[in-house]
Write a protein that holds these residues in place. Sequence first.
Motif, PDB file in Angstrom:
ATOM      1  N   THR A 131       5.041  10.062   9.731  1.00 42.92           N
ATOM      2  CA  THR A 131       4.646  10.736  10.967  1.00 42.92           C
ATOM      3  C   THR A 131       3.143  10.608  11.189  1.00 42.92           C
ATOM      4  N   VAL A 132       2.364  10.852  10.130  1.00 47.94           N
ATOM      5  CA  VAL A 132       0.908  10.746  10.231  1.00 47.94           C
ATOM      6  C   VAL A 132       0.476   9.314  10.527  1.00 47.94           C
ATOM      7  N   VAL A 133       1.062   8.342   9.832  1.00 42.53           N
ATOM      8  CA  VAL A 133       0.666   6.939  10.043  1.00 42.53           C
ATOM      9  C   VAL A 133       0.979   6.496  11.463  1.00 42.53           C
ATOM     10  N   THR A 134       2.131   6.892  11.984  1.00 39.35           N
ATOM     11  CA  THR A 134       2.492   6.519  13.350  1.00 39.35           C
ATOM     12  C   THR A 134       1.457   7.034  14.341  1.00 39.35           C
ATOM     13  N   ALA A 135       1.093   8.297  14.197  1.00 44.10           N
ATOM     14  CA  ALA A 135       0.136   8.891  15.138  1.00 44.10           C
ATOM     15  C   ALA A 135      -1.255   8.272  14.989  1.00 44.10           C
ATOM     16  N   ALA A 136      -1.720   8.102  13.742  1.00 50.50           N
ATOM     17  CA  ALA A 136      -3.072   7.590  13.520  1.00 50.50           C
ATOM     18  C   ALA A 136      -3.200   6.136  13.956  1.00 50.50           C
ATOM     19  N   ALA A 137      -2.181   5.324  13.699  1.00 49.18           N
ATOM     20  CA  ALA A 137      -2.233   3.921  14.125  1.00 49.18           C
ATOM     21  C   ALA A 137      -2.247   3.816  15.642  1.00 49.18           C
ATOM     22  N   ALA A 138      -1.501   4.689  16.304  1.00 49.53           N
ATOM     23  CA  ALA A 138      -1.503   4.685  17.775  1.00 49.53           C
ATOM     24  C   ALA A 138      -2.895   5.013  18.309  1.00 49.53           C
ATOM     25  N   VAL A 139      -3.585   5.944  17.656  1.00 47.35           N
ATOM     26  CA  VAL A 139      -4.937   6.305  18.085  1.00 47.35           C
ATOM     27  C   VAL A 139      -5.897   5.128  17.893  1.00 47.35           C
ATOM     28  N   THR A 140      -5.858   4.494  16.728  1.00 43.64           N
ATOM     29  CA  THR A 140      -6.804   3.409  16.453  1.00 43.64           C
ATOM     30  C   THR A 140      -6.549   2.175  17.319  1.00 43.64           C
ATOM     31  N   ALA A 141      -5.345   2.044  17.854  1.00 44.85           N
ATOM     32  CA  ALA A 141      -5.054   0.901  18.727  1.00 44.85           C
ATOM     33  C   ALA A 141      -5.943   0.893  19.962  1.00 44.85           C
ATOM     34  N   PHE A 142      -6.467   2.057  20.339  1.00 47.86           N
ATOM     35  CA  PHE A 142      -7.339   2.145  21.512  1.00 47.86           C
ATOM     36  C   PHE A 142      -8.812   1.985  21.147  1.00 47.86           C
ATOM     37  N   THR A 143      -9.112   1.646  19.893  1.00 49.42           N
ATOM     38  CA  THR A 143     -10.479   1.470  19.398  1.00 49.42           C
ATOM     39  C   THR A 143     -11.369   2.624  19.842  1.00 49.42           C
ATOM     40  N   PRO A 144     -11.074   3.834  19.398  1.00 46.90           N
ATOM     41  CA  PRO A 144     -11.906   4.977  19.775  1.00 46.90           C
ATOM     42  C   PRO A 144     -13.272   4.894  19.115  1.00 46.90           C
ATOM     43  N   ALA A 145     -14.202   5.739  19.531  1.00 45.66           N
ATOM     44  CA  ALA A 145     -15.510   5.803  18.885  1.00 45.66           C
ATOM     45  C   ALA A 145     -15.325   6.057  17.395  1.00 45.66           C
ATOM     46  N   LEU A 146     -16.132   5.358  16.609  1.00 46.50           N
ATOM     47  CA  LEU A 146     -15.955   5.458  15.160  1.00 46.50           C
ATOM     48  C   LEU A 146     -16.188   6.879  14.655  1.00 46.50           C
ATOM     49  N   MET A 147     -17.130   7.575  15.274  1.00 45.31           N
ATOM     50  CA  MET A 147     -17.392   8.969  14.921  1.00 45.31           C
ATOM     51  C   MET A 147     -17.162   9.855  16.136  1.00 45.31           C
ATOM     52  N   PRO A 148     -16.290  10.889  16.015  1.00 40.16           N
ATOM     53  CA  PRO A 148     -15.536  11.216  14.803  1.00 40.16           C
ATOM     54  C   PRO A 148     -14.096  10.695  14.815  1.00 40.16           C
TER      55      PRO A 148
END
Length: 421
Positions: free
Chosen positions: A304-321
Amino acid sequence: MTTHVTTPGTHPAKGNKDENHGGPPAGRRMLMLAIATAGFAVNFWAWALLSPLGPLFKEDLGLSSFQQALLVAVPVVVGSVGRIPVGALTDRYGGRVMFPLVSAATIVPVLFLGLVGSTSLAALLIGGFFLGIGGTAFAVGVPFVNAWFPPQRRGLAIGVFGAGMGGTAISALTTVQLVDAGGAATPFVITTVVLALYAAVAFLLLQDAPGRTVPTEPALRRLADTARLPITWQASALYAVAFGGYVAFSVYLPAYLKAAYGLTQADAANRMAGFVLLAVLMRPAGGWLSDRIGPVRVLAGVFTVVTAAAAVTAFTPALMPLGTIAFLSMAAALGAGSGAVFALVALLAPGNKVGSVTGIVGAAGGLGGFVPPLVMGALYGALGSYAVGLAALAAVAGGALAFTATTVRRAIAEREAQPAD
């Protein structure tokens, strides 16, 4: 046919149902666990030497993104596939023989890469191919540790052993700095010395567990029997996602951070080390939680955590935070998931086939880490973006979550419904 090797005061192992009452003292168990974990860490340190230097080789040799990804992925795939025969050999000959043997064999490619193998892509690929030997140490340690501990403590014990994957963090933290300080050969020479020292210590001090079950069937027959076990393929699918995701990030994260966020090589390597260290710390936690609440619940939370976190990083958010939180969440989840998978193996695999099952499952995990860096490198070379690859990771993790909640949950329920011996 199997042979039970026994000593006075012990009983033959009975697979995953033996409580191991009256077994060896806790102090000896912990010593064997410590030596095995150190061996795993040292061999993984050697196995990961090329990853931190990938950007440097790319600049010096004019490699493409795909060639750089191939360079760091070759040791992964060889080390992964090699776990299948090494796991079967460990079932037969024990960690007492296999740990020193694997460690000594890894010295050869490490020296080759350090002294003559960094002058061309072809030489690096040859050295990297044989460097994969170091990655097979995992298939030695799991059956070795499994035989030393009773079932109710195997999840934590194997999780502690699995923390030896932190050897990749040693490589990430030291390799570039050692090259800068002493030249290209320095990290390879130092690793060679450590491998030689460990091989000598393991030869002198390691002992196989009294009463471990020693198979006498031919290796090919044992592997065929292992391949027919449902747990082999259930655990392989889950480990391909959990450990495969960890390996993929540990070998490719420096290149990703440098390309996507413009970090320096040293900064990217340090951040990758933080990712690895968190995953390492969470692996014993995953095994410990599995001993207490069951591996299915742990794995469901992990994916569940990996699915959500990978979806977030797919949008290349700001590195911090946000980007940092997403990557560290994935590190924690993937580490815990890797520990939980082998708690599942310890629960469901027959005692005399733990090494063979581990070999196949470990191969699946390593291959799970081999494919994503190649895909990411190819996609970045074609599209200039990592978004598609990260979105695919989210989809795969979602599939692993569904598989855990259905097929794996049923397998556990069937195991619990069986009468005890």
